[in-house]
Design an enzyme around this catalytic site. Sequence first.
Site, PDB file in Angstrom:
ATOM      1  N   LYS A 196       0.769  -1.112   0.022  1.00 46.12           N
ATOM      2  CA  LYS A 196      -0.030  -0.065   0.031  1.00 46.12           C
ATOM      3  C   LYS A 196       0.908   1.436  -0.042  1.00 46.12           C
ATOM      4  CE  LYS A 196      -3.580   2.220   2.752  1.00 46.12           C
ATOM      5  NZ  LYS A 196      -4.584   1.995   3.837  1.00 46.12           N
ATOM      6  N   LYS A 249      -2.131  -1.345  -3.885  1.00 46.75           N
ATOM      7  CA  LYS A 249      -2.778  -0.271  -3.903  1.00 46.75           C
ATOM      8  C   LYS A 249      -2.208   1.049  -3.845  1.00 46.75           C
ATOM      9  CE  LYS A 249      -6.048   2.088  -0.736  1.00 46.75           C
ATOM     10  NZ  LYS A 249      -6.683   2.193   0.431  1.00 46.75           N
TER      11      LYS A 249
HETATM   12 ZN   LIG Z   1      -5.568   3.255   7.938  1.00 49.44          ZN
END
Ligand SMILES: [Zn+2]
Length: 329
Positions: A196, A249
């Site tokens: 992420k 992501k």
């Molecule tokens: Zn978070």
Amino acid sequence: MSKFPTVRLRRLRSNESIRELFQEVRLSEKDLIAPLFVQEGIERAVEIESLPGIFSFPLSSIAEEAIRIKELGINSVIIFGIPSHKDEEGSSAFDYNGIVQKAVREIRKKVNDLTIITDACLCQYTSHGHCGFVKDGKIDNDLSIKVLAKVAVSQAEAGADIIAPSAMMDGQVKAIREALDDHGFSNVSIMSYSAKFASSLYTPFRYAANSSPSFGNRMSYQLFYANAREALREIQLDIEEGVDIIMVKPAIAYLDLIYRVKSLFNLPLAAYSVSGEYALVKFTAKAGMIDEDQVMLEFLTSIKRAGADVIITYFAKRAAEILKDKYSH
Ligand SMILES: [Zn+2]
């Protein structure tokens, strides 16, 4: 030496039927996971200004929305809670009567055969808006993973099928796996937000979830967008810790990583096409500059072509409508 004129690639592009026959990647509504916002303290669904067409739902109508999603042929939702109570510890994230826990029970009760994924993080629930536990002005990793494990267990108790930890804390998958197993939830899966990135494309979501950090930024736990090798190490570690599904992501700006992850690791791969990707398409289309549906399909198909098995997208419902139409005759 050129094989032309013997070889002519245009032969297989000469009409729609033959093009469809040899289409290499086919997007399906079954590939999609629909995000679902459930909010405390509202009476009816409220459209999120930064995400046109996306709504926050009160508990009273969350199951109805899940039914609509299911009817479009989508098999899965990922639930994000917007609580009215925030504190230093993010205690409403693991409360039995937390908004996510209630929403999961409500959907479980009223909708059959829908895979329920819950986002497990603290940023929507903490007064400081960080994804972990803050001690002396710093994110305390090892305390944070204990809290995240509590969040995961409370969500599994409510009936979640898959827990999706998104805090980017070291050791979070291991802590959650052990806690789930200790509480009898060895069949509940973990889909980790393994890679992420600290992306500027999350802004529309933060308006929706009111989860911007009140001090500093998230660079001490999320990945810098220049770092691919580090992202691969994150994924490797999550696999060693027992993750079931890995995730990259955002999606569109990280297709190279999706491709590399797919070729390097033998696990189901999710891609999260984030709020900023949605907003870019929506607002550009509103300005009359692009065809919204066409760009949406191009983006989603590209994410799948790069190697994603499933895609979390705010376009899930619209894409499902079109895809059902397209392939149902
Ligand atoms: Zn978070």
